[in-house]
Design a protein around this motif. Structure first.
Motif, short mmCIF file in Angstrom:
data_model
loop_
_atom_site.label_atom_id
_atom_site.label_comp_id
_atom_site.label_asym_id
_atom_site.label_seq_id
_atom_site.Cartn_x
_atom_site.Cartn_y
_atom_site.Cartn_z
N GLY A 200 29.92 21.02 25.72
CA GLY A 200 31.07 20.75 24.87
C GLY A 200 32.09 19.90 25.60
N ALA A 201 32.56 18.86 24.96
CA ALA A 201 33.48 17.93 25.61
C ALA A 201 34.94 18.31 25.41
CB ALA A 201 33.25 16.52 25.07
N SER A 202 35.20 19.39 24.69
CA SER A 202 36.58 19.70 24.35
C SER A 202 37.36 20.29 25.53
CB SER A 202 36.61 20.69 23.17
OG SER A 202 35.85 21.85 23.49
N ARG A 203 36.79 21.28 26.22
CA ARG A 203 37.54 21.94 27.29
C ARG A 203 36.64 22.19 28.49
NH1 ARG A 203 41.30 26.79 25.41
NH2 ARG A 203 42.07 26.31 27.50
N LEU A 204 37.27 22.15 29.66
CA LEU A 204 36.57 22.41 30.92
C LEU A 204 37.14 23.66 31.56
CD1 LEU A 204 36.44 18.80 32.43
CD2 LEU A 204 34.59 20.01 31.29
N GLN A 205 36.31 24.31 32.37
CA GLN A 205 36.76 25.48 33.10
C GLN A 205 36.21 25.43 34.51
OE1 GLN A 205 35.19 28.95 31.15
NE2 GLN A 205 33.10 28.58 31.83
N VAL A 206 36.74 26.29 35.37
CA VAL A 206 36.31 26.38 36.77
C VAL A 206 35.75 27.77 37.00
CG1 VAL A 206 37.08 26.39 39.17
CG2 VAL A 206 37.97 24.68 37.60
N THR A 207 34.60 27.83 37.65
CA THR A 207 34.06 29.11 38.10
C THR A 207 34.18 29.17 39.62
OG1 THR A 207 31.83 28.16 38.19
CG2 THR A 207 32.45 29.31 36.19
N ALA A 208 34.83 30.20 40.12
CA ALA A 208 35.07 30.35 41.56
C ALA A 208 34.58 31.72 42.01
CB ALA A 208 36.55 30.18 41.88
N MET A 209 34.17 31.79 43.28
CA MET A 209 33.72 33.05 43.86
C MET A 209 34.77 33.55 44.83
SD MET A 209 30.95 33.15 42.20
CE MET A 209 30.28 34.66 42.90
N VAL A 210 35.22 34.80 44.66
CA VAL A 210 36.30 35.39 45.46
C VAL A 210 35.74 36.59 46.21
CG1 VAL A 210 38.59 36.42 45.39
CG2 VAL A 210 38.01 34.59 43.80
N SER A 211 36.16 36.74 47.47
CA SER A 211 35.67 37.84 48.30
C SER A 211 36.26 39.17 47.85
CB SER A 211 36.01 37.60 49.78
OG SER A 211 37.42 37.66 49.95
N GLU A 212 35.63 40.26 48.30
CA GLU A 212 36.08 41.59 47.91
C GLU A 212 37.45 41.93 48.48
OE1 GLU A 212 34.02 44.87 50.00
OE2 GLU A 212 32.73 43.29 50.79
N ASN A 213 37.86 41.27 49.57
CA ASN A 213 39.17 41.53 50.16
C ASN A 213 40.30 41.00 49.29
OD1 ASN A 213 37.97 42.73 52.41
ND2 ASN A 213 37.78 40.76 53.45
N ASP A 214 40.03 39.99 48.46
CA ASP A 214 41.08 39.32 47.70
C ASP A 214 41.01 39.56 46.21
OD1 ASP A 214 42.01 38.13 50.08
OD2 ASP A 214 40.56 36.50 49.90
#
Length: 359
Positions: A200-214
């Motif tokens: 879909g060209a309408s909206r973009l998102q970011v997938t990020a990986m976060v550690s258990e400490n944060d």
């Protein structure tokens, strides 16, 4: 012999004179004016950094449930498509033959049903006139119900064949852009095999990986900064999802961020650094983590260094081990301490050991 000694003596005097003149020239070389700065220690860092990737909110790899040859690819990579638009056609000759058989069975079942219904209606009237027994009426009722069920079964079989036709014509589930085609015309399409991908060209998102400490410090709805690595562009975003499990993600937690505004230079698949603001500032370990501007770094092949000020106001090239990038700042993991200054800019060419004048 005396002549040889005299010649050697004159040569030594000449060389000594030349060396003296060279030393005199080095001493007279003016010092290079430089500007210095101290390292920025992130011992009170007000954000958590994580790496991520930009992707479309709506994305799908389309496949089929049937086996057949690809007869036509109606789109190309990069083409914009609308919801329901035909993308790929698969040979459906066998389905057409099956549909013809089902249509014939429906005609047969319809004729049998109409005949059974007429007989049933006739025996109902005869039974009311006491001209037919209960047994005859029951037999005719059973025949009528069987004919009715046979017709309904033939119709449902036709619905099944019609549904299979949709798997021979792959259409776009939503409006977007074709990002990849995995087959060519003439290839054999197998059930479950990806044929084409649409985003879909309408909206973009970011997938990020976060550690258990944060992960405990990150909340849904939190405003974040997203730094695009390829262009050093800073985007605004908001946390939309925070995973509560890291079982299937290698011990790290998945966080999704919706981007508020993007331009044509921001594309799906680009890598980013995400900065999550935190209320309680996190103390950095005793080893210390520092940042320096990327413009001050010296890159030679696989090595990265920075010029510091040595004893006697001379430039000293110090090799560093660097980490993540935060905008125009680069994290220094080792090679520089908090008490050292580094050269930010110079009015001449720097090299190891050159005299400098701090402005």
């Amino acid at each position: 012999m005396k002549k040889i000694i005299a010649i050697l003596t004159l040569s030594a005097v000449f060389l000594t004179s030349c060396g003296g003149e060279k030393k005199e020239q080095i001493k007279e070389e003016p010092a290079i004016a430089v500007k210095v700065s101290g390292v920025s220690e992130n011992s009170n860092s007000s954000f958590i950094a994580a790496s991520g990737k930009i992707e479309a909110e709506n994305s799908a790899n389309l496949s089929t449930r049937m086996m057949g040859y690809v007869t036509k690819i109606h789109v190309k990579v990069g083409q914009k498509v609308g919801a329901g638009q035909l993308l790929i056609s698969i040979n459906n000759t066998d389905l057409q033959a099956k549909k013809a058989q089902v249509d014939a069975s429906i005609l047969q079942a319809t004729a049998g049903y109409n005949n059974a219904k007429k007989d049933y209606d006739r025996f109902v009237n005869l039974f009311k006139q006491q001209s037919a027994s209960q047994k005859e009426l029951d037999d005719m009722t059973a025949r009528y119900e069987m004919a009715k069920a046979g017709l309904e079964g033939a119709k449902q079989m036709r619905n099944e064949v019609i549904a299979q036709f949709s798997y021979s014509n792959i259409t776009a589930p939503f409006s977007g852009t074709v990002t990849n085609t995995f087959v060519k015309e003439g290839d054999m399409a197998n059930p479950g095999m990806p044929l084409v991908s649409v985003e879909g060209a309408s909206r973009l998102q970011v997938t990020a990986m976060v550690s258990e400490n944060d992960i405990a410090k990150i909340k849904k709805g939190m405003a974040v900064k997203v730094l695009v690595k390829s262009s050093n562009e800073t985007l605004a975003g908001k946390v939309s999802e925070v995973s509560s499990s890291a079982t299937n993600t290698g011990g790290q937690y998945l966080v999704k961020i919706n981007l508020e505004k993007t331009d044509a230079s921001v594309l799906s698949g680009m890598f980013v650094n995400v900065q999550f603001p935190v209320e309680n500032k996190v103390q950095v370990p005793q080893s210390g983590i520092f940042t320096v501007p990327g413009s001050a770094l010296v890159i030679q092949g696989q090595l990265t260094g920075i010029y510091t000020i040595g004893t006697g106001n001379v430039a000293v090239l110090r090799w560093l081990r660097i980490g993540k990038k935060f905008g125009n700042q680069v994290e220094v993991l080792s090679g520089l301490s908090a008490s050292e200054n580094y050269i930010v800019s110079a009015e001449g060419k720097l090299y190891n050991g050159v005299k400098v004048s701090i402005q």
